[in-house]
Motif scaffolding. Sequence first.
Motif, short mmCIF file in Angstrom:
data_model
loop_
_atom_site.label_atom_id
_atom_site.label_comp_id
_atom_site.label_asym_id
_atom_site.label_seq_id
_atom_site.Cartn_x
_atom_site.Cartn_y
_atom_site.Cartn_z
N GLN A 1 -22.05 20.67 68.14
CA GLN A 1 -22.12 21.02 69.82
C GLN A 1 -21.12 22.15 69.99
N LEU A 2 -19.95 22.06 69.52
CA LEU A 2 -19.07 23.48 69.64
C LEU A 2 -19.42 24.59 69.10
N TYR A 3 -20.02 24.49 67.78
CA TYR A 3 -20.68 25.72 67.63
C TYR A 3 -21.71 26.44 68.58
N HIS A 4 -22.53 25.52 68.80
CA HIS A 4 -23.49 26.28 69.75
C HIS A 4 -23.04 26.67 71.38
N HIS A 5 -21.85 26.01 71.68
CA HIS A 5 -21.18 26.25 72.79
C HIS A 5 -20.47 27.84 72.77
N LEU A 6 -19.88 27.87 71.83
CA LEU A 6 -19.16 28.96 71.79
C LEU A 6 -19.93 30.36 71.63
N LYS A 7 -21.46 30.27 71.20
CA LYS A 7 -22.55 31.30 71.27
C LYS A 7 -21.98 32.48 70.52
N THR A 8 -21.08 32.32 69.40
CA THR A 8 -20.83 33.35 68.55
C THR A 8 -20.80 32.57 67.29
N LYS A 9 -20.95 33.61 66.21
CA LYS A 9 -21.06 32.95 64.68
C LYS A 9 -19.54 32.70 64.38
N VAL A 10 -19.31 31.36 64.52
CA VAL A 10 -17.97 30.89 63.81
C VAL A 10 -18.21 30.32 62.42
N PRO A 11 -17.38 30.73 61.39
CA PRO A 11 -17.79 30.26 60.18
C PRO A 11 -17.29 28.68 60.03
N LEU A 12 -17.93 27.71 59.47
CA LEU A 12 -17.66 26.52 58.99
C LEU A 12 -16.56 26.70 57.55
N VAL A 13 -15.77 26.09 57.43
CA VAL A 13 -14.42 26.19 56.60
C VAL A 13 -14.23 24.81 56.01
N LYS A 14 -13.72 24.65 54.77
CA LYS A 14 -13.02 23.52 54.19
C LYS A 14 -11.59 23.66 54.37
N SER A 15 -10.84 22.86 54.79
CA SER A 15 -9.46 22.95 55.18
C SER A 15 -8.48 22.09 54.28
N LEU A 16 -7.30 22.34 53.99
CA LEU A 16 -6.33 21.53 53.24
C LEU A 16 -5.30 21.30 54.21
N THR A 17 -4.72 20.22 54.32
CA THR A 17 -3.60 19.85 54.95
C THR A 17 -2.29 19.92 54.21
N SER A 18 -1.17 20.51 54.37
CA SER A 18 0.05 20.71 53.55
C SER A 18 1.19 20.02 54.09
N ASN A 19 1.99 19.38 53.30
CA ASN A 19 3.13 18.83 53.67
C ASN A 19 4.23 19.87 54.21
N SER A 20 3.97 21.09 53.70
CA SER A 20 5.13 22.13 53.94
C SER A 20 4.35 23.38 54.32
N VAL A 21 5.02 24.57 54.97
CA VAL A 21 4.35 25.66 55.29
C VAL A 21 3.84 26.68 53.93
N VAL A 22 2.91 26.90 53.82
CA VAL A 22 2.43 27.60 52.42
C VAL A 22 2.59 29.14 52.97
N TYR A 23 3.65 29.83 52.23
CA TYR A 23 4.19 30.92 52.64
C TYR A 23 4.14 32.25 51.66
N SER A 24 3.71 31.81 50.47
CA SER A 24 3.69 32.87 49.36
C SER A 24 2.09 33.03 48.81
N THR A 25 2.05 34.31 48.77
CA THR A 25 0.49 34.64 48.20
C THR A 25 0.22 33.74 46.85
N SER A 26 1.29 33.50 46.06
CA SER A 26 0.89 32.88 44.76
C SER A 26 0.71 31.56 45.05
N GLU A 27 1.37 30.96 45.93
CA GLU A 27 1.14 29.51 46.10
C GLU A 27 -0.33 29.37 46.80
N LYS A 28 -0.67 30.32 47.69
CA LYS A 28 -2.16 30.23 48.24
C LYS A 28 -3.25 30.43 47.13
N ARG A 29 -2.81 31.36 46.20
CA ARG A 29 -3.80 31.61 45.04
C ARG A 29 -4.03 30.27 44.25
#
Length: 218
Positions: free
Chosen positions: A97-125
Amino acid sequence: MTKNELIILVPKGAEYNAVCRGVKAASSAPLVFSIPMGVKPLTQYLEKDFSRSPSQVLIMGLCGSLSPKFGVGDVVLYESCRYEGEVLECDRSFTTQLYHHLKTKVPLVKSLTSNSVVYSTSEKRELAEKFPVEVVDMEGFPALKILSQRGISVAMLRVVSDDSQHNIPNLNAAIDNQGNLQPLSLAREMITQPIATFNLIKGSLQALKSLQKVAAKI
């Protein structure tokens, strides 16, 4: 969308303020509540202080990219949230419903919840290699789990504020046990990491503008 059945939850501070400015521009603004940052503070808030039972809750705010496909300012719609080996799906009907309501192509993604701020490129990788996810935040999973257990349909719409190619400051020491960002601690961390701080400020300003714009479409 039916405004009286919808509540928006947004991490407190600049993210909350941006969403509030955005929904004010809408013809009929839904209720917006600020939530603490982090898994434990948010869990406590939802279990003890959030007693409302709307039919739909939309989680909004910023997130970090773990993939080169998504850069600063990109709006993403969550398909699922992962946390400590458990994966939960966002409500498909509400998300569609939200996807169609926005009327623009918003990509669907899979997310990860972290206990801390992920701040470095190495940790992201490392996270991107370990899990089939594309973005990371600190609130998605507990919100989805607790609210879904109450029979509430949950969708998540976020904006990327830091990409996978640049470091941002380590802000973990600046977040207290109640999920509040402490200004003095934040300033100390930013002073000692000037390049990462530049990335943070530049990315945050761009992402908050994008967050405000997409909030106006809700």
